[in-house]
Design an enzyme around this catalytic site. Structure first.
Site, PDB file in Angstrom:
ATOM      1  N   GLY A 117       0.836  -1.206   0.000  1.00  0.00           N
ATOM      2  CA  GLY A 117       0.000   0.000   0.000  1.00  0.00           C
ATOM      3  C   GLY A 117       0.867   1.251   0.000  1.00  0.00           C
ATOM      4  O   GLY A 117       0.535   2.267   0.626  1.00  0.00           O
TER       5      GLY A 117
ATOM      6  N   ASP B  79      -1.192  -7.324  -5.115  1.00  0.00           N
ATOM      7  CA  ASP B  79      -2.537  -7.347  -4.547  1.00  0.00           C
ATOM      8  C   ASP B  79      -2.419  -7.928  -3.137  1.00  0.00           C
ATOM      9  O   ASP B  79      -2.090  -9.113  -2.979  1.00  0.00           O
ATOM     10  CB  ASP B  79      -3.438  -8.222  -5.444  1.00  0.00           C
TER      11      ASP B  79
ATOM     12  N   ASP C 216       2.118  -1.846  -4.408  1.00  0.00           N
ATOM     13  CA  ASP C 216       0.721  -1.416  -4.352  1.00  0.00           C
ATOM     14  C   ASP C 216      -0.002  -2.089  -5.510  1.00  0.00           C
ATOM     15  O   ASP C 216       0.632  -2.658  -6.399  1.00  0.00           O
ATOM     16  CB  ASP C 216       0.613   0.117  -4.469  1.00  0.00           C
ATOM     17  N   ILE C 217      -1.323  -1.989  -5.494  1.00  0.00           N
ATOM     18  CA  ILE C 217      -2.114  -2.600  -6.564  1.00  0.00           C
ATOM     19  C   ILE C 217      -2.018  -1.776  -7.852  1.00  0.00           C
ATOM     20  O   ILE C 217      -2.297  -2.266  -8.931  1.00  0.00           O
ATOM     21  CB  ILE C 217      -3.565  -2.820  -6.090  1.00  0.00           C
ATOM     22  N   ARG C 218      -1.621  -0.514  -7.705  1.00  0.00           N
ATOM     23  CA  ARG C 218      -1.395   0.327  -8.889  1.00  0.00           C
ATOM     24  C   ARG C 218      -0.227   1.274  -8.635  1.00  0.00           C
ATOM     25  O   ARG C 218       0.193   1.443  -7.495  1.00  0.00           O
ATOM     26  CB  ARG C 218      -2.645   1.135  -9.219  1.00  0.00           C
TER      27      ARG C 218
ATOM     28  N   GLY D   1      -0.470   5.000  -1.184  1.00  0.00           N
ATOM     29  CA  GLY D   1      -1.516   5.736  -0.477  1.00  0.00           C
ATOM     30  C   GLY D   1      -0.966   6.951   0.256  1.00  0.00           C
ATOM     31  O   GLY D   1       0.222   7.295   0.127  1.00  0.00           O
ATOM     32  N   GLN D   2      -1.843   7.591   1.030  1.00  0.00           N
ATOM     33  CA  GLN D   2      -1.470   8.841   1.703  1.00  0.00           C
ATOM     34  C   GLN D   2      -0.293   8.633   2.664  1.00  0.00           C
ATOM     35  O   GLN D   2       0.669   9.393   2.637  1.00  0.00           O
ATOM     36  CB  GLN D   2      -2.670   9.401   2.480  1.00  0.00           C
TER      37      GLN D   2
ATOM     38  N   LYS E  60     -10.709  -2.730  12.328  1.00  0.00           N
ATOM     39  CA  LYS E  60      -9.493  -2.334  13.047  1.00  0.00           C
ATOM     40  C   LYS E  60      -9.490  -2.911  14.463  1.00  0.00           C
ATOM     41  O   LYS E  60      -8.459  -3.365  14.954  1.00  0.00           O
ATOM     42  CB  LYS E  60      -9.365  -0.805  13.088  1.00  0.00           C
TER      43      LYS E  60
ATOM     44  N   TYR F  78     -15.196  -0.150   9.140  1.00  0.00           N
ATOM     45  CA  TYR F  78     -13.765   0.125   9.272  1.00  0.00           C
ATOM     46  C   TYR F  78     -13.319  -0.044  10.727  1.00  0.00           C
ATOM     47  O   TYR F  78     -12.323  -0.713  11.018  1.00  0.00           O
ATOM     48  CB  TYR F  78     -13.513   1.550   8.780  1.00  0.00           C
TER      49      TYR F  78
HETATM   50  N1  SER Z   1      -8.616   8.816   8.765  1.00  0.00           N
HETATM   51  C1  SER Z   1      -9.369   7.611   8.883  1.00  0.00           C
HETATM   52  C2  SER Z   1     -10.718   7.764   8.324  1.00  0.00           C
HETATM   53  O1  SER Z   1     -11.218   8.873   8.348  1.00  0.00           O
HETATM   54  C3  SER Z   1      -9.469   7.205  10.316  1.00  0.00           C
HETATM   55  O2  SER Z   1      -8.496   6.276  10.610  1.00  0.00           O
HETATM   56  O3  SER Z   1     -11.300   6.810   7.915  1.00  0.00           O
END
Ligand code: SER
Length: 315
Positions: A9, A53, A35-37, A12-13, A147, A143
């Site tokens: 990953g 992946d 990463d996947i892309r 990503g950010q 987690k 989410y």
């Molecule tokens: N920044 C994340 C979200 O907003 C929280 O871990 O989903």
């Protein structure tokens, strides 16, 4: 020392900045990005990259063996707002990728794992101010459920198999290099772009929604310092609370107006308001301070200056 790192990953950010930071620290050939892309140019030209992946165990294992990886940072995940739209997909991505990496460590194919958790592990019944490390945790989002479950499995793999897994509950993260995607705290990045571009911003959270946040430099420093800490100092094997700053949309607006006085915000809360309302407003991170000497550095106004000065040439 034959440390070799795989970042899953990496585009990503967090992954983008983490990859570049680790390459500067350990050398570019010691850090494999995947990463996947493909991602941003700066990341792609900074060292080795593999398309991967995170759901495909055989592909992850093949890269781990071929590159003689010792440490894995698993940054691939579906964030809170997107996972509410695709609950099963979010759950499967977030859990399957974690099990793949935990199982590689259980089978002694890697030595160490970093896995990010989030303030989303907390829910509406959690105390909202200075949320303690150990408290009521009844997350109401897919989410958050993924987690929280992930944290339980990390601790289980540590206790049962001795897997050296380390984790932080990130607050909302703010950065200028790569945009976040699909999170509830994303407004706090977007607002800087819109302030420079249009001098106005329509916020999907209401004015008083206080959330825990952190500037990316602090988050990267926290991530690398928990990974570099002596094993004996990591006393919590689920995930550590981590605190940077707390603000609401009105306060970040005032901070931006010190530089762009004509900037205006308006509010159109959507489904993300309920997610934000279920999360804490501030976090007690005394365990991280005690165990691995964590200290936050960057506060709201300093962050605003850094964000605006780095983004201004874009618009
Ligand atoms: N920044 C994340 C979200 O907003 C929280 O871990 O989903």
């Amino acid at each position: 020392m034959k440390k070799r790192i795989l970042i899953i990953g990496a585009c990503g950010q967090i992954g983008t900045e983490l990859t570049i930071y680790l390459r500067n620290k350990f050398g570019k050939h010691k850090v494999i990005a995947s990463d996947i892309r493909e991602g941003e140019k700066e990341l792609m030209k900074s060292g080795p990259f593999e398309i991967l992946d995170a759901m495909d165990y055989n592909a992850v294992e093949e890269i781990v063996i071929r590159h003689e990886i010792t440490d894995v940072y698993l940054m691939a995940a579906m964030l809170s707002a997107t996972a509410e739209k695709f609950p099963m997909k979010g759950w499967l991505l977030n859990m399957t990728s974690l099990f793949h990496v935990l199982n590689l460590a259980r089978d002694k194919k890697i030595d160490k794992i970093f896995w990010p958790s989030s303030i989303a592990v907390f829910g509406p019944t959690t105390p909202k101010i200075d949320t303690p490390q150990r408290t009521v945790m009844e997350p109401s989002t897919v989410y958050g459920i993924s987690k929280q479950t992930g944290e339980r499995w990390c601790e289980y793999y540590y206790n049962r198999y001795g897997v050296d897994v380390r984790s932080i509950r990130y607050p909302g993260l703010i950065s200028y290099k790569t945009l976040p995607g699909g999170g509830t705290t994303d407004y706090a990045v977007d607002i800087y772009h819109k302030a420079l571009k249009h001098k106005k911003y329509i916020c999907f959270l209401n004015a008083e929604t206080t959330l825990p946040m952190m500037f990316m430099d602090d988050a990267i420093r926290a991530t690398v310092s928990i990974m570099e800490a002596d094993k004996e100092n990591i006393k919590i094997r689920s995930s550590y609370n981590l605190s940077g700053m707390s603000f609401d949309p009105e306060e970040i607006t005032e901070s931006i107006q010190k530089h762009i006085p004509e900037f205006k915000i308006s509010y159109e809360p959507d489904f993300r308001q309920a997610i934000a309302d279920s999360w804490p407003q501030s976090i007690d991170d005394s365990e991280a301070r005690k165990d691995w000497s964590w200290e936050t550095k960057i506060a709201l106004d300093e962050m605003t200056e850094i964000m605006l000065s780095n983004l201004k040439d874009k618009y």
